[in-house]
Design an enzyme around this catalytic site. Structure first.
Site, PDB file in Angstrom:
ATOM      1  N   LYS A  50       1.939  -0.734  -4.594  1.00 13.92           N
ATOM      2  CA  LYS A  50       1.622   0.475  -3.817  1.00 13.92           C
ATOM      3  C   LYS A  50       1.463   1.663  -4.745  1.00 13.92           C
ATOM      4  O   LYS A  50       0.517   2.454  -4.621  1.00 13.92           O
ATOM      5  CB  LYS A  50       2.724   0.737  -2.777  1.00 13.92           C
ATOM      6  N   GLN A  94      10.826   1.488   1.516  1.00 17.63           N
ATOM      7  CA  GLN A  94      10.531   0.057   1.559  1.00 17.63           C
ATOM      8  C   GLN A  94      11.643  -0.704   2.283  1.00 17.63           C
ATOM      9  O   GLN A  94      12.830  -0.498   2.018  1.00 17.63           O
ATOM     10  CB  GLN A  94      10.364  -0.476   0.112  1.00 17.63           C
ATOM     11  N   ASP A 117       4.107   5.003   6.969  1.00 20.22           N
ATOM     12  CA  ASP A 117       4.312   3.648   7.495  1.00 20.22           C
ATOM     13  C   ASP A 117       4.007   3.587   8.996  1.00 20.22           C
ATOM     14  O   ASP A 117       3.843   2.490   9.549  1.00 20.22           O
ATOM     15  CB  ASP A 117       5.782   3.231   7.308  1.00 20.22           C
TER      16      ASP A 117
HETATM   17  N1  GUN Z   1       8.421  -4.323   4.005  1.00 18.68           N
HETATM   18  C1  GUN Z   1       7.489  -5.248   4.331  1.00 18.68           C
HETATM   19  N2  GUN Z   1       6.389  -4.643   4.822  1.00 18.68           N
HETATM   20  C2  GUN Z   1       6.631  -3.322   4.808  1.00 18.68           C
HETATM   21  C3  GUN Z   1       5.864  -2.176   5.170  1.00 18.68           C
HETATM   22  O1  GUN Z   1       4.729  -2.246   5.635  1.00 18.68           O
HETATM   23  N3  GUN Z   1       6.485  -0.969   4.980  1.00 18.68           N
HETATM   24  C4  GUN Z   1       7.727  -0.862   4.484  1.00 18.68           C
HETATM   25  N4  GUN Z   1       8.240   0.353   4.353  1.00 18.68           N
HETATM   26  N5  GUN Z   1       8.467  -1.897   4.131  1.00 18.68           N
HETATM   27  C5  GUN Z   1       7.908  -3.118   4.295  1.00 18.68           C
END
Ligand code: GUN
Length: 280
Positions: A50, A94, A117
């Site tokens: 990311k 995350q 998100d």
């Molecule tokens: N963990 C797995 N997928 C995601 C996501 O799309 N966002 C976040 N913040 N954590 C994740």
């Protein structure tokens, strides 16, 4: 029938180029902060990807790595600091979080206008009531893929397999907003194969390797595989038994190279949207 393979890598690359071009014309750099708590190795890979993708499109991106022993109060204080920082347009914490931290508390603490998100209850409520807001990245990416594949959405029978807050529920809302006839099926559904066979569009998001078999899928259906299951031997496998299903569906996403790259591209899109909304 030979299924069309929906190339998520290519669609994501085009979207990222578009975001980079729009960012270059802005006169400021959208700010993204990704918060990681603990040492979960899979999360480490996701967070690095990311951060790298955000830098590549010209964002001011940084990762904040906190120890696994971080308390809920300390994480909430960090989120409050990022909420108040005018250089920060997007905040992503995350998941999963260590057991001493309640994820719902943390999600609700992120400023809704910085919630890239799309997990905050306000943004979930906006999506459910048809109002504009920030939308979860993975289902948003699936909508991009369906459109890129030329799927006819209005009136289509869409079946979503899975009801998580991250994918299944927002996926159903987005398909409904696109005028599909939507059914959500899950672990307590009585006859999963029969329900899935009714789908013209099938989105599988259960997190079980190869759960969707060839005889679960109608001839010519469009199949989107959100699953990323790591097997004991290290291989990645989707929720769909690819070879069986590809033999007779109309279009299908591979794993890897389908939905995965779209999730990151949509995070960038959300961050750019959040920056534009905040800074005018
Ligand atoms: N963990 C797995 N997928 C995601 C996501 O799309 N966002 C976040 N913040 N954590 C994740």
């Amino acid at each position: 029938m030979t299924a069309q393979i929906i190339d998520g890598k290519a669609v994501a690359a085009t979207l990222r180029q578009h975001i980079a071009a729009r960012t270059a014309a802005l006169g400021f750099r959208p700010g993204l902060r990704v918060v990681r708590v603990g040492e979960d190795p899979a999360s480490g890979v996701y967070v690095r990807n990311k951060d790298r993708a955000a830098k590549e499109v010209g964002f001011d991106s940084a990762t904040i790595a906190l120890p696994a022993s971080t308390t809920e109060d300390a994480l909430l204080a960090e989120v409050a600091r990022l909420n108040a920082d005018p250089a920060v347009d997007g905040i992503l914490v995350q998941l999963p979080l260590p057991p001493q931290i309640r994820a719902d508390r943390v999600i609700a603490a992120v400023a809704p206008e910085k919630d890239v998100d799309g997990f905050h209850p306000l943004n979930a409520g906006r999506l459910a009531s048809g109002q504009p807001g920030l939308v979860p990245c993975t289902p948003k990416g699936v909508m991009h893929l369906l459109r890129a594949a030329g799927a006819a959405l209005p009136g289509a029978r869409a079946v979503v397999l899975g009801r998580s807050n991250i994918v299944g529920r927002p996926m159903a809302q987005l398909l409904l907003a696109a005028d599909c006839t939507v059914t959500v099926v899950h672990s307590r559904t009585r006859d999963l194969p029969a329900e899935c066979r009714r789908a013209e569009i099938l989105v599988a998001a259960v997190g079980r390797a190869e759960m969707v078999r060839g005889d679960w899928v109608a001839e010519g259906a469009t199949v989107i595989d959100v699953g990323i299951n790591r097997l004991a031997d290290g291989r990645l496998m989707g929720d769909v038994a690819y070879a069986e299903v590809a033999a007779h569906c109309g279009a299908i996403t591979p794993v890897p190279g389908g939905v995965g790259p779209m999730t990151i591209a949509c995070l960038l899109e959300n961050t750019l949207d959040a920056a534009l909304a905040r800074r005018g």
